[in-house]
Design a protein around this motif. Sequence first.
Motif, PDB file in Angstrom:
ATOM      1  N   ALA A  82       0.591  -1.445   0.104  1.00 53.96           N
ATOM      2  CA  ALA A  82       0.067  -0.290   0.200  1.00 53.96           C
ATOM      3  C   ALA A  82       0.973   1.273   0.013  1.00 53.96           C
ATOM      4  O   ALA A  82       0.650   2.264  -0.840  1.00 53.96           O
ATOM      5  CB  ALA A  82      -0.953   0.161   1.036  1.00 53.96           C
ATOM      6  N   GLN A  83       1.606   1.301   0.798  1.00 56.72           N
ATOM      7  CA  GLN A  83       2.834   2.061   0.864  1.00 56.72           C
ATOM      8  C   GLN A  83       3.565   2.606  -0.542  1.00 56.72           C
ATOM      9  O   GLN A  83       3.276   3.520  -0.728  1.00 56.72           O
ATOM     10  CB  GLN A  83       3.781   2.106   2.020  1.00 56.72           C
ATOM     11  CG  GLN A  83       3.377   2.321   3.205  1.00 56.72           C
ATOM     12  CD  GLN A  83       4.432   1.959   4.434  1.00 56.72           C
ATOM     13  OE1 GLN A  83       4.688   0.659   4.826  1.00 56.72           O
ATOM     14  NE2 GLN A  83       4.029   2.476   5.365  1.00 56.72           N
ATOM     15  N   ASN A  84       3.887   1.653  -0.921  1.00 53.08           N
ATOM     16  CA  ASN A  84       4.250   1.627  -2.056  1.00 53.08           C
ATOM     17  C   ASN A  84       3.691   2.044  -3.240  1.00 53.08           C
ATOM     18  O   ASN A  84       4.030   2.402  -4.453  1.00 53.08           O
ATOM     19  CB  ASN A  84       5.176   0.464  -2.833  1.00 53.08           C
ATOM     20  CG  ASN A  84       6.038  -0.161  -1.735  1.00 53.08           C
ATOM     21  OD1 ASN A  84       6.982   0.758  -1.462  1.00 53.08           O
ATOM     22  ND2 ASN A  84       6.354  -1.337  -2.018  1.00 53.08           N
ATOM     23  N   LEU A  85       2.755   1.554  -3.251  1.00 53.63           N
ATOM     24  CA  LEU A  85       1.694   2.577  -3.995  1.00 53.63           C
ATOM     25  C   LEU A  85       1.073   3.612  -4.095  1.00 53.63           C
ATOM     26  O   LEU A  85       0.355   4.576  -4.886  1.00 53.63           O
ATOM     27  CB  LEU A  85       0.131   1.318  -4.752  1.00 53.63           C
ATOM     28  CG  LEU A  85       0.258   0.051  -4.938  1.00 53.63           C
ATOM     29  CD1 LEU A  85      -1.265  -0.458  -4.714  1.00 53.63           C
ATOM     30  CD2 LEU A  85       0.242   0.145  -6.308  1.00 53.63           C
ATOM     31  N   GLY A  86       1.115   4.321  -3.059  1.00 50.42           N
ATOM     32  CA  GLY A  86       0.896   6.037  -2.560  1.00 50.42           C
ATOM     33  C   GLY A  86      -0.254   5.777  -1.828  1.00 50.42           C
ATOM     34  O   GLY A  86      -0.495   7.547  -1.898  1.00 50.42           O
ATOM     35  N   VAL A  87      -1.020   4.448  -1.246  1.00 49.81           N
ATOM     36  CA  VAL A  87      -1.607   5.086  -0.355  1.00 49.81           C
ATOM     37  C   VAL A  87      -1.484   5.361   0.868  1.00 49.81           C
ATOM     38  O   VAL A  87      -0.675   5.273   1.887  1.00 49.81           O
ATOM     39  CB  VAL A  87      -2.744   4.082   0.191  1.00 49.81           C
ATOM     40  CG1 VAL A  87      -3.550   4.359   0.402  1.00 49.81           C
ATOM     41  CG2 VAL A  87      -2.669   3.059  -1.363  1.00 49.81           C
ATOM     42  N   SER A  88      -2.009   7.034   1.613  1.00 49.62           N
ATOM     43  CA  SER A  88      -1.759   7.336   2.658  1.00 49.62           C
ATOM     44  C   SER A  88      -2.565   6.623   4.060  1.00 49.62           C
ATOM     45  O   SER A  88      -3.837   6.121   3.760  1.00 49.62           O
ATOM     46  CB  SER A  88      -1.682   8.789   2.756  1.00 49.62           C
ATOM     47  OG  SER A  88      -3.148   9.335   2.523  1.00 49.62           O
ATOM     48  N   LYS A  89      -1.900   7.266   4.830  1.00 48.74           N
ATOM     49  CA  LYS A  89      -2.603   6.220   6.364  1.00 48.74           C
ATOM     50  C   LYS A  89      -4.274   7.092   6.510  1.00 48.74           C
ATOM     51  O   LYS A  89      -5.033   6.308   6.996  1.00 48.74           O
ATOM     52  CB  LYS A  89      -1.977   6.385   7.490  1.00 48.74           C
ATOM     53  CG  LYS A  89      -0.976   5.905   7.803  1.00 48.74           C
ATOM     54  CD  LYS A  89      -0.081   6.232   9.054  1.00 48.74           C
ATOM     55  CE  LYS A  89       1.126   7.396   9.226  1.00 48.74           C
ATOM     56  NZ  LYS A  89       1.983   7.327  10.247  1.00 48.74           N
ATOM     57  N   GLU A  90      -4.080   8.403   5.863  1.00 48.47           N
ATOM     58  CA  GLU A  90      -5.509   8.674   5.668  1.00 48.47           C
ATOM     59  C   GLU A  90      -6.903   8.111   5.326  1.00 48.47           C
ATOM     60  O   GLU A  90      -7.929   8.343   5.115  1.00 48.47           O
ATOM     61  CB  GLU A  90      -5.274  10.533   5.474  1.00 48.47           C
ATOM     62  CG  GLU A  90      -4.236  11.406   6.846  1.00 48.47           C
ATOM     63  CD  GLU A  90      -2.517  11.301   6.704  1.00 48.47           C
ATOM     64  OE1 GLU A  90      -2.511  10.660   5.901  1.00 48.47           O
ATOM     65  OE2 GLU A  90      -2.372  11.041   7.687  1.00 48.47           O
TER      66      GLU A  90
END
Length: 109
Positions: A82-90
């Motif tokens: 998810a982080q690699n795909l640019g999904v933020s915590k928000e």
Amino acid sequence: MIGEHIKQIRKKRKMTLAELAERSGFAKSYVSSIERNRQTNPSIQFLESISKELDVSLNYLLYGDKNDDVLDKDWQHLIQKAQNLGVSKEKFREYLEENKENDGYKSNL
């Protein structure tokens, strides 16, 4: 403390200092200085590379067994993806909030 964790985990994995240094792309002398706590402020790039080569989370690398909240590998991989795909915590929180009615999921995110 970080150096001690690295050394413990490396030995548990039956990996030599030279092997870890080569696989992580850092000089053997630098890895050694971290393990011996002569160098106490390693870069995030170093920590990420070492945690990857030792197959442990950054959290575990930093805190060892003292942290009971260490995620299993499936969660770690999912979060990393998810982080690699640019999904933020928000954005992830928003997704959970939007879908909690569908799953009966209740939380105080």
